[in-house]
Design an enzyme around this catalytic site. Sequence first.
Site, PDB file in Angstrom:
ATOM      1  N   GLY A  68      26.620 -11.736  16.012  1.00  0.00           N
ATOM      2  CA  GLY A  68      25.649 -11.170  15.070  1.00  0.00           C
ATOM      3  C   GLY A  68      25.379  -9.690  15.276  1.00  0.00           C
ATOM      4  N   GLU A  69      25.875  -9.125  16.377  1.00  0.00           N
ATOM      5  CA  GLU A  69      25.610  -7.692  16.606  1.00  0.00           C
ATOM      6  C   GLU A  69      26.372  -6.829  15.607  1.00  0.00           C
ATOM      7  OE1 GLU A  69      26.257  -6.693  20.712  1.00  0.00           O
ATOM      8  OE2 GLU A  69      24.715  -8.088  21.407  1.00  0.00           O
ATOM      9  N   ARG A 122       4.237   5.076   8.109  1.00  0.00           N
ATOM     10  CA  ARG A 122       2.805   4.824   7.887  1.00  0.00           C
ATOM     11  C   ARG A 122       2.052   4.521   9.178  1.00  0.00           C
ATOM     12  NH1 ARG A 122       2.773   1.590   2.221  1.00  0.00           N
ATOM     13  NH2 ARG A 122       4.849   1.006   2.859  1.00  0.00           N
ATOM     14  N   GLN A 123       2.797   4.080  10.207  1.00  0.00           N
ATOM     15  CA  GLN A 123       2.136   3.848  11.503  1.00  0.00           C
ATOM     16  C   GLN A 123       2.354   5.110  12.338  1.00  0.00           C
ATOM     17  OE1 GLN A 123       0.645   0.690  12.328  1.00  0.00           O
ATOM     18  NE2 GLN A 123      -0.074   1.425  14.296  1.00  0.00           N
ATOM     19  N   LYS A 178     -10.323   6.231  -5.549  1.00  0.00           N
ATOM     20  CA  LYS A 178      -9.896   4.984  -4.876  1.00  0.00           C
ATOM     21  C   LYS A 178     -10.634   4.866  -3.553  1.00  0.00           C
ATOM     22  CE  LYS A 178      -5.672   3.505  -2.625  1.00  0.00           C
ATOM     23  NZ  LYS A 178      -4.223   3.617  -2.585  1.00  0.00           N
ATOM     24  N   ARG A 183     -11.014   2.360  -0.191  1.00  0.00           N
ATOM     25  CA  ARG A 183     -10.531   1.167   0.500  1.00  0.00           C
ATOM     26  C   ARG A 183     -11.716   0.442   1.126  1.00  0.00           C
ATOM     27  NH1 ARG A 183      -6.032  -1.161   1.394  1.00  0.00           N
ATOM     28  NH2 ARG A 183      -4.744   0.516   0.550  1.00  0.00           N
ATOM     29  N   GLY A 189       2.941  -2.544  -4.922  1.00  0.00           N
ATOM     30  CA  GLY A 189       2.636  -2.299  -6.337  1.00  0.00           C
ATOM     31  C   GLY A 189       1.157  -2.493  -6.658  1.00  0.00           C
ATOM     32  N   GLY A 190       0.378  -2.958  -5.672  1.00  0.00           N
ATOM     33  CA  GLY A 190      -1.049  -3.239  -5.904  1.00  0.00           C
ATOM     34  C   GLY A 190      -1.803  -2.051  -6.483  1.00  0.00           C
ATOM     35  N   THR A 191      -1.582  -0.862  -5.919  1.00  0.00           N
ATOM     36  CA  THR A 191      -2.312   0.344  -6.358  1.00  0.00           C
ATOM     37  C   THR A 191      -1.978   0.676  -7.805  1.00  0.00           C
ATOM     38  OG1 THR A 191      -2.140   1.167  -4.101  1.00  0.00           O
ATOM     39  CG2 THR A 191      -2.679   2.791  -5.800  1.00  0.00           C
TER      40      THR A 191
HETATM   41  C1  R5P Z   1      -1.431   5.419  -0.468  1.00  0.00           C
HETATM   42  O1  R5P Z   1      -1.889   6.237   0.311  1.00  0.00           O
HETATM   43  C2  R5P Z   1      -0.092   5.676  -1.081  1.00  0.00           C
HETATM   44  O2  R5P Z   1      -0.068   6.927  -1.703  1.00  0.00           O
HETATM   45  C3  R5P Z   1       0.291   4.612  -2.096  1.00  0.00           C
HETATM   46  O3  R5P Z   1      -0.604   4.643  -3.170  1.00  0.00           O
HETATM   47  C4  R5P Z   1       0.281   3.234  -1.483  1.00  0.00           C
HETATM   48  O4  R5P Z   1       0.911   3.224  -0.235  1.00  0.00           O
HETATM   49  C5  R5P Z   1       0.996   2.272  -2.404  1.00  0.00           C
HETATM   50  O5  R5P Z   1       1.027   1.008  -1.812  1.00  0.00           O
HETATM   51  P1  R5P Z   1       0.999  -0.295  -2.683  1.00  0.00           P
HETATM   52  O6  R5P Z   1       2.102  -0.195  -3.700  1.00  0.00           O
HETATM   53  O7  R5P Z   1       1.221  -1.395  -1.691  1.00  0.00           O
HETATM   54  O8  R5P Z   1      -0.337  -0.387  -3.334  1.00  0.00           O
END
Ligand code: R5P
Length: 283
Positions: A35-36, A91-92, A184, A186, A216-218
Amino acid sequence: MLIVPSSSSLKLAKSVAKISGSTLSDVERKRFPDGEMYVRILSETLNMDVAVLGNTRTDSDILEMLLLLNAAREGGAKRVIAVIPYFGYARQHMRYKDGEPVSSKVITQALNNSSDEIICVEIHDEQTLSFSSKPFRNLSAERSMTDHFMNHVPDYVLSPDDGGYDRAKKLAESIGTRAAYIFKKRIDPKTVEMKLPDIDFSGKTILLVDDIISTGGTIIKAIKLLRQAGASRISVAAVHGVFARDSDRMISSEVDELAVCDTIDGPYSTISVAGTIAGSLER
Ligand code: R5P
């Protein structure tokens, strides 16, 4: 220059090679019986400037990039450049909780081991650049976005949050329209509250622009608000279309146009950053 494509970025690497007049290398890829991963650059790299182009989105993408960079280094390349159109794990970039790693530092330092320079496109947080011991350039996708939208200019370019307002404003200025952003907030890792700015969107054409669409949530929340406010045409654009959980199909069914850059290859990656990357490699 020799361009070596990782399997995550075959199409983009081909375009970059064509625009920059570079040679595109073939790469042999296979898995060992256990698998490597095995990769082999099938072009001469001795004394060459070599750009290895690929993402760090999946664990397998990361490993392939590291192996290809090392193959170029071991092959005696004069200079090895890691070109990462979509820098995953960015992101981390800090420890949010005790016991967590700083993932973007781990990736940057691993890339540093086998390369002389890193080039990426619109990294999620520029803090990551400071982890690099080698030159690290963060390219903007603004030129590519402008070229794409200059022939269908909306009434407003809208960012789904204040953090992205600068991007929306610059794009609006280059195509000759107005910009605004959605408020927005959080509430917790899974809940965000969004509120449209005090503008009459009824009958207006809108271009929603973000750096990344992940789940896609945002964007879906922003689309709903704009529909409720009577927007007549909604286009959605982003630099990086990660589109987790098939969110591209969900978004495209709700809007008039969905277009993302080809930093991640997919059915909606119709905005090319190849010219920007080629220009940067030439410099
Ligand atoms: C937030 O700071 C970013 O600019 C994006 O709006 C966000 O990471 C989009 O993530 P998702 O599509 O999961 O809502």
